[in-house]
Enzyme design. Structure first.
Site, PDB file in Angstrom:
ATOM      1  N   LYS A   1       0.836  -1.209   0.000  1.00  0.00           N
ATOM      2  CA  LYS A   1       0.000   0.000   0.000  1.00  0.00           C
ATOM      3  C   LYS A   1       0.875   1.267   0.000  1.00  0.00           C
ATOM      4  CE  LYS A   1      -4.022  -1.839   0.031  1.00  0.00           C
ATOM      5  NZ  LYS A   1      -4.855  -1.614  -1.174  1.00  0.00           N
TER       6      LYS A   1
ATOM      7  N   THR B   1       2.471   6.522   2.539  1.00  0.00           N
ATOM      8  CA  THR B   1       3.600   7.322   2.040  1.00  0.00           C
ATOM      9  C   THR B   1       3.092   8.612   1.395  1.00  0.00           C
ATOM     10  OG1 THR B   1       4.975   5.392   1.722  1.00  0.00           O
ATOM     11  CG2 THR B   1       5.522   7.305   0.382  1.00  0.00           C
TER      12      THR B   1
ATOM     13  N   CYS C   1      31.268  -1.245  34.424  1.00  0.00           N
ATOM     14  CA  CYS C   1      30.842  -0.157  35.291  1.00  0.00           C
ATOM     15  C   CYS C   1      30.150  -0.710  36.540  1.00  0.00           C
ATOM     16  CB  CYS C   1      30.004   0.850  34.516  1.00  0.00           C
ATOM     17  SG  CYS C   1      30.123   2.495  35.241  1.00  0.00           S
TER      18      CYS C   1
ATOM     19  N   GLY D   1      28.727  -3.386  36.766  1.00  0.00           N
ATOM     20  CA  GLY D   1      29.107  -4.803  36.751  1.00  0.00           C
ATOM     21  C   GLY D   1      30.452  -5.019  37.407  1.00  0.00           C
TER      22      GLY D   1
ATOM     23  N   GLN E   1      31.676  -2.939  39.679  1.00  0.00           N
ATOM     24  CA  GLN E   1      31.468  -2.620  41.095  1.00  0.00           C
ATOM     25  C   GLN E   1      30.860  -3.825  41.827  1.00  0.00           C
ATOM     26  OE1 GLN E   1      29.172   1.045  40.952  1.00  0.00           O
ATOM     27  NE2 GLN E   1      30.906   2.238  40.172  1.00  0.00           N
TER      28      GLN E   1
ATOM     29  N   HIS F   1      33.349   2.253  30.021  1.00  0.00           N
ATOM     30  CA  HIS F   1      32.409   1.616  29.088  1.00  0.00           C
ATOM     31  C   HIS F   1      33.106   1.287  27.771  1.00  0.00           C
ATOM     32  CE1 HIS F   1      28.630   2.284  31.316  1.00  0.00           C
ATOM     33  NE2 HIS F   1      29.337   3.262  31.857  1.00  0.00           N
TER      34      HIS F   1
ATOM     35  N   GLU G   1      32.295  -0.707  25.509  1.00  0.00           N
ATOM     36  CA  GLU G   1      31.357  -0.924  24.400  1.00  0.00           C
ATOM     37  C   GLU G   1      31.188   0.322  23.531  1.00  0.00           C
ATOM     38  OE1 GLU G   1      30.609  -0.638  27.582  1.00  0.00           O
ATOM     39  OE2 GLU G   1      28.664   0.320  27.933  1.00  0.00           O
TER      40      GLU G   1
HETATM   41  N1  GLN Z   1      25.787   3.471  39.431  1.00  0.00           N
HETATM   42  C1  GLN Z   1      27.190   3.344  39.289  1.00  0.00           C
HETATM   43  C2  GLN Z   1      27.926   4.667  39.467  1.00  0.00           C
HETATM   44  O1  GLN Z   1      27.333   5.713  39.358  1.00  0.00           O
HETATM   45  C3  GLN Z   1      27.567   2.692  37.977  1.00  0.00           C
HETATM   46  C4  GLN Z   1      27.275   3.528  36.780  1.00  0.00           C
HETATM   47  C5  GLN Z   1      27.225   2.764  35.482  1.00  0.00           C
HETATM   48  O2  GLN Z   1      27.116   1.541  35.469  1.00  0.00           O
HETATM   49  N2  GLN Z   1      27.265   3.486  34.381  1.00  0.00           N
HETATM   50  O3  GLN Z   1      29.100   4.687  39.704  1.00  0.00           O
END
Ligand code: GLN
Length: 537
Positions: free
Chosen positions: A189, A193, A383, A385, A387, A509, A511
């Site tokens: 269809k 658009t 991060c 993770g 901690q 981070h 990633e």
């Molecule tokens: N909450 C944690 C801090 O502020 C980890 C932050 C995060 O995972 N980006 O340090």
């Protein structure tokens, strides 16, 4: 050649993949030697997405310079392999904020401040600022939202004016739309658009090219009909069929001639022959991996995969290097307990504990860490993770009962993770974390230094808490290895457990820096370790 501006709007519905179309077009143009950047205009009133819930907005992407931005910028970087920065992401909130600040300083000399011209001028100046750096031949501008949204109108008006300001030959309007297939009628269809283009025309913007998302190939008669009713050439009706992976989209757009039409219409002088060798090789590896590996992603926003966008993409890049498909098993940390973790993570070859904020799901994350550590399963903590890995180690290896992060228990006797000194008195939550790139010095002989193949690295951050250096010695004495620190202030950036096969936690981070051309070494190393573990078990 003067800078060319390409405006990309979306119609009919959201989630058509405008960001991927922009990134794909950018990839194709830069594969011809052109200098390209992409800018995202977001119509919401938040100044940036940094304060938004991940369920609302998905991941917050952080640039080198520490801007908290829309996740689309992640796609731009992954596709173009070029860093973005704050000017690549404009929001309505930011534009209004600056206009109002200027008004308070009487910078408008007593004028009545209005959406047109003041907000539209502000938007235009932010778009042109990128072009005026002189760094780019082409600026692709992705206009967020869907045509017809009230909040999108100032952006459409700004684009309309820019076609006049910088000249028609220097601007192009691409409209991404949906051409649905109705199963019951057995046909596609074009009406949605047509309506969407009409709405754009009502605002004075005529699309030059239509990119039509479709489930089935668009026949010549359909393309002709769309062209005729929407005032474009038939060659400017580009089909964008559903792709197996976002990384196939540049190749599909190449086959459809999107880049060729853009180059012709804007009279762009390309600087080299098309070179997509690395890209094609990568897509081939993603398409036909010879192995498969299952990795658990433990997080509290797992129902909304966009919240972990860059992690998912980094696994695709690292999978391609390792000739394997990384299958992510999404594990809700709220559902994990010490009792059920073995059963829930059965058959997994690697465990990633994700970033996050707040106490919900922490016990589940700690259970996942214990399971990985005691069963010697490859572990990657990012991060929050990382901690969690430190808290778990403090409690269960060092015997520091009740050890915790001050984020979850302000009164804990052992705050192994504590708020950073400079964060203590911060009241304003927007843009105030430790953000962006910082150096990290690696300890030779660690898994991390082997993965990076270097002693000094730089990674992006987004956090308020850190490993508490007052308790660091206690942790190290029990066998936790500090594998990387920030050279300026001894902040612990990486921890490892040396006797485990691959147990790495990072405060930053990684990633965010993984791209098709430069897959992140820690993700590559983690996937490799998961494959080894899988082969052995
Ligand atoms: N909450 C944690 C801090 O502020 C980890 C932050 C995060 O995972 N980006 O340090």
């Amino acid at each position: 050649m003067s800078t060319k501006y390409i405006f990309v709007t979306g119609g009919v519905t959201s989630s058509l993949g405008k960001g991927i179309i922009c990134a794909s077009l950018g990839r194709l143009l830069s594969a011809r030697g052109l200098r390209v950047t992409i800018q995202k205009l977001d119509p919401y009133i938040n100044v940036d997405p940094g304060t938004m819930n991940p369920y609302e907005h998905g991941e917050v992407y952080v640039t080198d310079a520490g801007a908290e931005t829309a996740l689309d910028l992640g796609h731009y970087e992954r596709f173009l392999d070029l860093p973005t920065s704050q000017p690549n992401n404009v929001t309505t909130g930011r534009s209004y904020y600056d206009v109002i600040m200027k008004e308070r300083k009487v910078a408008y000399l007593g004028k009545t401040i209005q959406v047109v011209p003041h907000i539209t001028d502000e938007i235009k100046s932010r778009v042109r600022a990128l072009g005026e750096t002189g760094h780019y031949d082409v600026v692709i501008v992705e206009v967020g939202g869907t045509v017809g949204d009230i909040e999108g109108l100032p952006y459409i008006e700004a684009m309309r004016q820019m076609r006049y300001d910088v000249g028609r030959k220097n601007t192009l309007s691409i409209h991404l739309t949906l051409v649905p297939y109705l199963k019951a009628a057995g046909e596609v269809k074009t009406k949605p658009t047509q309506h969407s283009v009409k709405m754009l025309q009502e605002s004075g913007l005529q699309p030059d090219i239509l990119v039509c998302r479709a489930e089935v190939p668009l026949e010549a008669s359909i393309r002709k009909k769309i062209a005729q009713f929407c005032n474009v050439e038939v060659e400017d009706v580009i089909a964008s069929l559903d792709a197996k992976s976002i990384y196939e989209v540049p190749l599909l757009m190449l086959d459809e001639g999107l880049d060729a039409r853009v180059i012709e219409k804007l009279d762009i002088k390309v600087k080299s022959d098309l070179n997509l060798d690395v890209w094609r090789k990568f897509v081939k590896s993603v398409r036909n991996p010879s192995k498969n590996v299952k990795i658990a992603l433990v997080g509290k926003y797992v129902e909304h995969h966009d919240a972990y966008m860059s992690i998912v993409e980094a696994f695709i890049h690292a999978g391609a290097v390792n000739d394997c498909c990384v299958e992510i098993d999404w594990v809700q940390s709220d559902d994990l307990t010490e009792e059920n973790v073995g059963q829930k993570l059965n058959g997994i070859s690697g465990i990633l504990v994700a970033p996050g904020f707040g106490g919900r799901g922490i016990d589940g994350k700690l259970a996942a860490v214990t399971y990985a550590r005691t069963n010697n399963i490859p572990f990657f903590g990012i991060c929050l993770g990382m901690q969690c890995a430190v808290i778990e180690f403090a409690r269960n290896v060092c015997g520091l009962e009740g050890a915790n992060s001050a984020e979850f228990d302000a009164k804990t006797e052992f705050p192994v993770i504590d708020i950073m000194a400079e964060q203590k008195n911060i009241k304003n939550m927007g843009g105030t974390m430790r953000l962006g790139k910082y150096d990290c010095k690696l300890i030779p002989g660690t898994k991390s230094s082997a993965a990076y193949g270097s002693d000094l690295i730089s990674e992006r951050h987004r956090h308020r808490y850190e490993l508490n250096n007052d308790l660091r010695k206690q942790l190290e004495d029990c066998g936790l290895q500090v594998a990387g620190t920030n050279p300026d202030r001894e902040l612990v950036e990486i921890v490892e457990i040396p006797e485990n096969r691959w147990f790495v936690g990072v405060q930053f981070h990684p990633e965010l820096k993984s791209t098709v051309r430069n897959p992140h070494p820690l993700f590559v190393g983690f996937v490799e370790a998961a494959l080894d573990y899988q082969a052995e078990s």
